[in-house]
Scaffold this motif. Structure first.
Motif, PDB file in Angstrom:
ATOM      1  N   CYS A  69       0.815  -1.216   0.000  1.00  0.00           N
ATOM      2  CA  CYS A  69       0.000   0.000   0.000  1.00  0.00           C
ATOM      3  C   CYS A  69       0.845   1.261   0.000  1.00  0.00           C
ATOM      4  O   CYS A  69       0.312   2.371  -0.195  1.00  0.00           O
ATOM      5  N   GLN A  70       2.151   1.109   0.248  1.00  0.00           N
ATOM      6  CA  GLN A  70       3.065   2.246   0.220  1.00  0.00           C
ATOM      7  C   GLN A  70       3.891   2.287  -1.071  1.00  0.00           C
ATOM      8  O   GLN A  70       4.748   3.152  -1.220  1.00  0.00           O
ATOM      9  N   TYR A  72       4.800   3.027  -4.947  1.00  0.00           N
ATOM     10  CA  TYR A  72       4.591   4.269  -5.712  1.00  0.00           C
ATOM     11  C   TYR A  72       3.313   4.196  -6.544  1.00  0.00           C
ATOM     12  O   TYR A  72       3.070   3.225  -7.254  1.00  0.00           O
ATOM     13  N   ARG A  73       2.489   5.227  -6.419  1.00  0.00           N
ATOM     14  CA  ARG A  73       1.236   5.399  -7.154  1.00  0.00           C
ATOM     15  C   ARG A  73       0.178   4.347  -6.808  1.00  0.00           C
ATOM     16  O   ARG A  73      -0.693   4.041  -7.633  1.00  0.00           O
ATOM     17  N   THR A  75      -2.859   3.370  -4.088  1.00  0.00           N
ATOM     18  CA  THR A  75      -3.722   3.876  -3.017  1.00  0.00           C
ATOM     19  C   THR A  75      -4.632   2.743  -2.565  1.00  0.00           C
ATOM     20  O   THR A  75      -5.340   2.129  -3.379  1.00  0.00           O
ATOM     21  N   CYS A  76      -4.596   2.462  -1.257  1.00  0.00           N
ATOM     22  CA  CYS A  76      -5.432   1.407  -0.692  1.00  0.00           C
ATOM     23  C   CYS A  76      -6.630   2.017   0.034  1.00  0.00           C
ATOM     24  O   CYS A  76      -6.614   3.178   0.452  1.00  0.00           O
ATOM     25  N   HIS A  78      -9.380   2.552   3.166  1.00  0.00           N
ATOM     26  CA  HIS A  78      -9.181   2.720   4.610  1.00  0.00           C
ATOM     27  C   HIS A  78      -9.715   1.532   5.391  1.00  0.00           C
ATOM     28  O   HIS A  78      -9.135   1.112   6.400  1.00  0.00           O
ATOM     29  N   GLN A  81      -7.204  -3.173   3.645  1.00  0.00           N
ATOM     30  CA  GLN A  81      -5.902  -2.906   3.034  1.00  0.00           C
ATOM     31  C   GLN A  81      -5.841  -3.573   1.657  1.00  0.00           C
ATOM     32  O   GLN A  81      -5.051  -4.473   1.396  1.00  0.00           O
ATOM     33  N   VAL A  83      -6.014  -2.673  -2.740  1.00  0.00           N
ATOM     34  CA  VAL A  83      -5.739  -1.627  -3.724  1.00  0.00           C
ATOM     35  C   VAL A  83      -7.048  -1.071  -4.257  1.00  0.00           C
ATOM     36  O   VAL A  83      -7.868  -1.799  -4.827  1.00  0.00           O
ATOM     37  N   MET A  85      -6.890   2.265  -5.921  1.00  0.00           N
ATOM     38  CA  MET A  85      -6.540   3.081  -7.089  1.00  0.00           C
ATOM     39  C   MET A  85      -5.108   2.762  -7.523  1.00  0.00           C
ATOM     40  O   MET A  85      -4.203   2.705  -6.703  1.00  0.00           O
ATOM     41  N   ASP A  87      -2.494   4.353 -10.229  1.00  0.00           N
ATOM     42  CA  ASP A  87      -2.270   5.505 -11.105  1.00  0.00           C
ATOM     43  C   ASP A  87      -0.828   5.487 -11.606  1.00  0.00           C
ATOM     44  O   ASP A  87       0.111   5.881 -10.906  1.00  0.00           O
TER      45      ASP A  87
END
Length: 818
Positions: A69-70, A72-73, A75-76, A78, A81, A83, A85, A87
């Motif tokens: 989730c960390q 690059y690009r 987004t997880c 809330h 956990q 994915v 998004m 990008d």
């Protein structure tokens, strides 16, 4: 109330069972979460593996040192956990999309636009039932739109434009009822627009421009009450455009240009489409008139009606304060009446207007004086191909932003206003085919951004201003067919590229071509025909190696064509006709492989015409009026040259010289042989004796004729040194001709020996020698023969010994006189 041990026992059993079930559920949920936590990173790593080029190295962070989730690009969500998004837009990535993208089951937004992804869009993308945004535009995806996309029931935005997609638009897209945006433009899609798209009641934007779609535009699109943008331009749609679409009151953009659509515009157009900002129906087959209600569409910024079949007048546009572009060109508007340009005056409040095009119509009248008062931002004015008369208003100088002024093929007159010199941004000025008079003002040199200027076919006078040398960006200058005089200013050469050409033909220009012409190395066309230019063709033209057309016809040029022009290898047309040029036709012209047209007619050229290159094509070559030219291809119709080259490379002149020299040498040898004999004979005989006559002068041709072509019927005898033929001469009667076989070794010596013997031997019973012949036959071979008086009785030896002598020749060559 009594206490029951049994009841307590049952309660305890139930509690244990509940605990066991809760534990199992918790364990299963924990297992599922752990399993799902493995699914997403594994899918992401598979996506990374399909990326073949990572210019910025952004995918390096996708490793086990960080939680996925960390990465690059990424987004997880809330709550989970997982994915939500992905990008990867605008990162210069290449490769393909892994089918494992379908395992990101919580994915809501996928952005891969502005990269170089290729291959097909995987069908597994249809597994993403939570997907709301799919943005893949500006890539190189191929194949068809996956049918599985119809499973993405939550899809709101679909952006697939600017790819290489093929096939048709899937009817299943009509089942995605949450869709608000469909972007399919600039692909290779075929087929029709599915009527099922009319079911998308939430649809606001439909882009399908620049494809190969055909058929009719479905009427069902008139049901899309929330539609704001409809862009279908650049396809092959035909038939009547659905009138119901003109009732979609929220619509802001209608762009259906470049199709084959027909129909007429509703009279209430400007009222029903009050939110209209962009209206383009150019390049179709719409008919009828432009509705006067169009002015009610006060939000309109672009009104593009060009290249249709509209008739009548252009109505007042006074309420279109936001108008940026007006295009009514290439219709049948106007009828040549004086008041048909009033709509231009109604644009007074359009202070942001950028472009006006009303070309190729029948508008009459004069350009209004306030033509440029309403907008200081006006960049383009196209009024060409009409019946507009009068002057160009002096207020044209107020259009300080003007870049294009195109007014050719009208009835404009007067002088070119000096205020044009106040237009520093003007790049294109076309005023040709009008009735302008006066001189070309010197202030044209102030327009330093000018790249094309055409003032041809007017009545302009005076000299070409040297200030044109300040226009250093000129690609084309056309001043042809005016009444200009004086010399060509050298300043225009070299200061500007003139890669599209310099046209000064059909004037009264005089003087010579400036030597500075060689500075225009990139000049593409040079046409100076039909002037009074004189002098020689400057050798500096050889530096203009980009020339494709050189026309110097109908002038007063003299001298020869400079050989330095051989560097102009790219010439396609060369016209030097109707001058006073002389000398030979340059040999280098036959090597110009790109030359399509050559006109050298009506000069004083002389010599032989080449037969290679362009000279092979009589229809592409004009050489008439050169009295001293000869030869060439028969289709040119010129007299053949007297001296032509033989196949062996010798000219006839050279052959004649060789023949003459050989005959002189042969005759000299004969005279040397006969001189002692004749001298002694003169001493013994009187001048009146028959032996005192001069030797006959016989040529190879006369002997050939006398012996019937050395026919076998005339053959008397043959030996190793030659053959003897019977012949008939007009003056001498019957003769015997001994022809030496010069291929035999010693034949030439035999000829000399026989001449020497005849010089020493004199007897009345020996046959009389008439002459000798030494020359060249018609095949170019040496020819030697002795000519005797013919004696019918044969030889003495022939009577005594009827055989041949030791030399192989018949004894009958020595005839008895008795």
């Amino acid at each position: 109330m009594g206490f029951s041990f049994r009841s307590l026992s049952l309660s305890f059993s139930s509690l244990c069972l509940f605990s066991i079930i809760h534990f199992l559920c918790f364990s299963l949920q924990a297992f599922a979460i752990h399993r799902n936590n493995d699914t997403d990173p594994l899918a992401l790593l598979e996506i990374k593996a399909k990326i073949t080029d990572d210019t910025f190295g952004v995918m390096n962070s996708w490793n086990d040192t960080l939680h996925f989730c960390q990465w690059y690009r990424i987004t997880c969500g809330h709550r989970h956990q997982r994915v939500a998004m992905l990008d990867l837009s605008s990162l210069k990535l290449s490769g393909s999309i892994s089918p494992h993208v379908g395992n990101l089951s919580f994915l809501r937004e996928l952005y891969l636009q502005n990269n170089s992804f290729s291959h097909e869009i995987p069908t597994e993308i249809g597994h993403l039932q939570r997907l709301q945004v799919l943005s893949l535009y500006n890539n190189s995806f191929g194949g068809q739109i996956p049918t599985s996309l119809s499973n993405c029931s939550n899809l709101v935005s679909l952006s697939l434009q600017n790819n290489n997609l093929v096939g048709g638009i899937r009817p299943g897209l009509g089942s995605l009822l949450k869709l608000k945006e469909i972007h399919l433009g600039t692909n290779n899609l075929i087929g029709t627009l599915p009527p099922s798209l009319g079911n998308l009641s939430s649809l606001q934007q439909l882009y399908a421009k620049r494809n190969n779609l055909h058929g009719v535009v479905p009427d069902t699109l008139g049901q899309l009450m929330n539609l704001r943008i409809l862009s279908l331009f650049g396809n092959q749609f035909l038939g009547t455009f659905p009138p119901s679409i003109f009732n979609l009151s929220l619509i802001e953009v209608i762009d259906i240009a470049q199709n084959n659509l027909k129909g007429s515009l509703p009279l209430s157009l400007g009222v029903s489409l009050s939110n209209l900002r962009f209206f383009s129906i150019s390049v179709n087959q719409f008919t009828g008139s432009i509705p006067t209600s169009i002015s009610n569409a006060s939000q309109l910024e672009a009104l593009q009606l060009g290249r249709n079949n509209f008739i009548g007048r252009v109505p007042s546009l006074e309420k279109l304060h936001r108008l940026l572009k007006l295009d009514v060109s290439a219709n049948h508007l106007g009828s040549g009446k004086a008041d048909e340009l009033e709509f231009l005056s109604s644009l007074t409040n359009a202070t942001n207007l950028l472009a006006v095009s009303m070309a190729h119509n029948n508008f009459g009248g004069k350009l209004p004086e306030q033509f440029c008062n309403f907008s200081k931002k006006l960049r383009m004015i196209f009024v060409n191909e009409n019946q507009i008369s009068g002057n160009i208003p002096s207020t044209i100088g107020d259009c300080v932003s003007l870049e294009f002024l195109v007014a050719e093929n009208n009835k404009l007159s007067g002088s070119i206003p000096s205020s044009i010199g106040k237009l520093p941004n003007l790049g294109l000025l076309f005023l040709d085919h009008n009735d302008f008079s006066g001189s070309i003002p010197s202030f044209v040199g102030n327009m330093t951004n000018l790249f094309r200027m055409d003032l041809s076919n007017n009545k302009l006078q005076g000299m070409i201003p040297s200030s044109l040398g300040n226009c250093k960006n000129l690609l084309e200058l056309d001043l042809s067919n005016n009444n200009l005089s004086g010399p060509i200013p050298p300043q225009i050469f070299g200061s500007s590229p003139l890669s599209l050409g310099l046209y000064l033909s059909g004037n009264h220009l005089s003087g010579s071509i400036p030597m500075e012409v060689g500075n225009s190395k990139n000049m593409g066309y040079l046409n100076l025909a039909e002037n009074m230019l004189s002098g020689v063709i400057p050798s500096g033209l050889s530096s203009c190696t980009s020339l494709e057309l050189l026309d110097l016809g109908a002038n007063l040029f003299r001298g020869s064509v400079p050989s330095t022009l051989s560097s102009l290898r790219g010439l396609r047309q060369l016209n030097l006709s109707h001058n006073m040029l002389s000398g030979k036709i340059p040999e280098f012209l036959k090597g110009f492989s790109s030359l399509e047209l050559l006109d050298l007619s009506y000069n004083d050229f002389e010599g032989t015409i080449p037969i290679e290159g362009v000279f092979k094509n009589a229809s592409a070559t004009s050489l008439a009026g050169n009295k001293n030219l000869c030869g060439g291809m028969p289709d040119l119709g010129l007299v053949p040259c007297k001296l032509q080259q033989s196949k062996r490379g010798l000219t006839i002149t050279l052959m004649i010289i060789i023949t003459t020299v050989s005959m002189i040498i042969g005759a000299t040898l004969v005279l040397i042989c006969l001189f002692p004999y004749l001298s002694r004979k003169r001493k013994r005989e009187s001048p009146s004796a028959s032996y005192g006559k001069e030797l006959l002068k016989l040529s190879y041709r006369s002997l050939l004729k006398a012996t019937n072509g050395f026919s076998s019927d005339n053959l008397i005898g043959a030996g190793s040194f030659g053959s003897v033929y019977k012949g008939v001469l007009d003056q001498e009667g019957i003769i015997a001709v001994k022809v030496l076989n010069l291929m035999h070794h010693g034949a030439s010596k035999s000829f000399i020996a026989e001449c020497e013997a005849l010089r020493k031997i004199r007897h009345r019973n020996l046959v009389k020698v008439l002459t000798a012949c030494s020359g060249i036959d018609y095949h170019g071979n040496d020819f030697k023969a002795m000519v005797y008086e013919f004696m019918v009785n044969g030889s003495l030896d022939g009577w005594l010994h009827p055989t041949f002598g030791l030399d192989g020749m018949p004894r009958a060559l020595i005839f008895s006189r008795d």
